[in-house]
Design a protein around this motif. Structure first.
Motif, mmCIF file in Angstrom:
data_model
loop_
_atom_site.group_PDB
_atom_site.id
_atom_site.type_symbol
_atom_site.label_atom_id
_atom_site.label_comp_id
_atom_site.label_asym_id
_atom_site.label_seq_id
_atom_site.Cartn_x
_atom_site.Cartn_y
_atom_site.Cartn_z
ATOM 1 N N ALA A 95 0.861 -1.184 0.000
ATOM 2 C CA ALA A 95 0.000 0.000 0.000
ATOM 3 C C ALA A 95 0.895 1.231 0.000
ATOM 4 N N VAL A 96 0.783 2.043 -1.030
ATOM 5 C CA VAL A 96 1.527 3.299 -1.093
ATOM 6 C C VAL A 96 0.762 4.347 -0.296
ATOM 7 N N ALA A 97 1.449 4.950 0.683
ATOM 8 C CA ALA A 97 0.823 5.910 1.583
ATOM 9 C C ALA A 97 1.235 7.328 1.204
ATOM 10 N N LEU A 98 0.252 8.174 0.933
ATOM 11 C CA LEU A 98 0.476 9.554 0.515
ATOM 12 C C LEU A 98 0.197 10.491 1.681
ATOM 13 N N HIS A 99 1.175 11.284 2.032
ATOM 14 C CA HIS A 99 1.072 12.136 3.222
ATOM 15 C C HIS A 99 0.221 13.375 2.981
ATOM 16 N N GLY A 100 -0.160 14.014 4.073
ATOM 17 C CA GLY A 100 -0.927 15.247 4.014
ATOM 18 C C GLY A 100 -0.043 16.476 3.875
ATOM 19 N N TYR A 101 -0.679 17.633 3.788
ATOM 20 C CA TYR A 101 0.020 18.904 3.623
ATOM 21 C C TYR A 101 0.967 19.115 4.800
ATOM 22 N N GLY A 102 2.207 19.461 4.497
ATOM 23 C CA GLY A 102 3.197 19.681 5.542
ATOM 24 C C GLY A 102 3.883 18.416 6.008
#
Length: 298
Positions: A95-102
């Motif tokens: 599972a590729v995890a995409l981070h939030g802003y900042g």
């Protein structure tokens, strides 16, 4: 009849004023709750309406590896990555995890969101094994920008091959993310489709219903928003297992609610008490992890 004393008069006036204040407060509460006035997220937090805070499990994390590469898709930027994966004799789905802003690739590990420990707890309870891999996307909302920075292409053309070279099975692919990354997971899942992606699990995705409502920098302009919004494009996820969670005290909740309602079959997850914060994301993490594992290994 005796004339009321000054003290009695003041008391009555105070009571009347207090009653009026309560009525005004009640009206303001209703207006804020119905989003006729701003401040719903703050009001829910102050009044304790966001539910209990989630906690990272007190278990040893699965092993993690980190590194960097120079991304051509991101204009020569050096981007970091972290892979959390249990030992396995066979290639694991990922599972590729995409981070939030900042955030960055470290957001999902350690004391931030603790997915390396949530994954370990998932395995201890008999859950299916898989890897979680995170990578830096900057604050560019996971789609190609007018200046040429393209974090979406970086994930597909550069990060996925890196994961394959490190022994992970990218033909069994999931996408997940929180906030900006939640939007990114839904967007990229729709771009790649069911031929490439098995499951998408979005947590508090940063969604807007109109270009005029978007945060500064989320899109280049109104045309960019129309090109890359996920609202109205739910059919792009046909054939993919989808989970979308959001807190009712989250400012993105109205758009997330509208997005969920746009599916022919409601996605898993839902709306429950919670804010746009780690307390809610950690509480929801076990269900997100279990959903990913179940559909990556089905």
């Amino acid at each position: 009849m005796p004339t009321p004393s000054r003290a009695t008069t003041i008391t009555r006036r105070a009571l009347l004023a207090a009653g009026g204040s309560l009525l005004l407060a009640g009206g303001a509460f209703e207006a804020v709750d119905q989003r006729l006035l701003p401040g719903r997220s703050t009001m829910y937090r102050v009044l304790g309406l966001d539910g209990p805070a989630g906690r990272i499990p007190d278990v040893p994390p699965v092993p993690s590896t980190s590194g960097t590469f120079v991304s051509a898709a991101r204009g020569g930027r050096t981007v970091g990555w972290t892979i959390a994966a249990p030992p396995s004799a066979t290639p694991l789905p990922v599972a590729v995890a995409l981070h939030g802003y900042g955030g960055d690739h470290r957001t999902f590990s350690g004391n931030a969101l603790g997915y390396d420990r949530f994954l370990a707890a998932h395995l201890r309870s008999g859950g299916a094994p898989f890897a979680v891999a995170a990578v830096d996307g900057g604050n560019r909302y996971w789609h190609r920008r007018a200046d040429g920075d393209d974090p979406a292409s970086m994930v597909v053309d550069e990060f996925l091959p890196l994961l394959g070279d490190r022994g992970l099975d990218t033909t069994r692919l999931g996408l997940t993310g929180n906030s900006m990354g939640g939007y990114g997971a839904l967007h990229l899942g729709g771009v790649l489709g069911a031929e490439r992606v098995r499951v998408v699990a979005a947590l508090s995705p940063a969604l807007w219903t109109t270009a005029g409502d978007t945060a500064r920098g989320a899109f280049d302009d109104a045309a960019d928003f129309r090109t890359n919004t996920v609202l109205g494009r739910q059919r792009a996820l046909d054939g993919i297992a989808v989970r979308v969670d959001c807190g009712t005290g989250d400012g993105f909740e109205p758009a997330v609610r509208a997005y969920r309602q746009g599916f022919r079959v409601a996605p898993a997850g839902g709306l429950e008490p919670g804010g746009h914060d780690r307390a809610y994301w950690r509480r929801t993490a076990p269900d997100q992890i279990a959903f990913l594992g179940r559909h990556l290994t089905a």
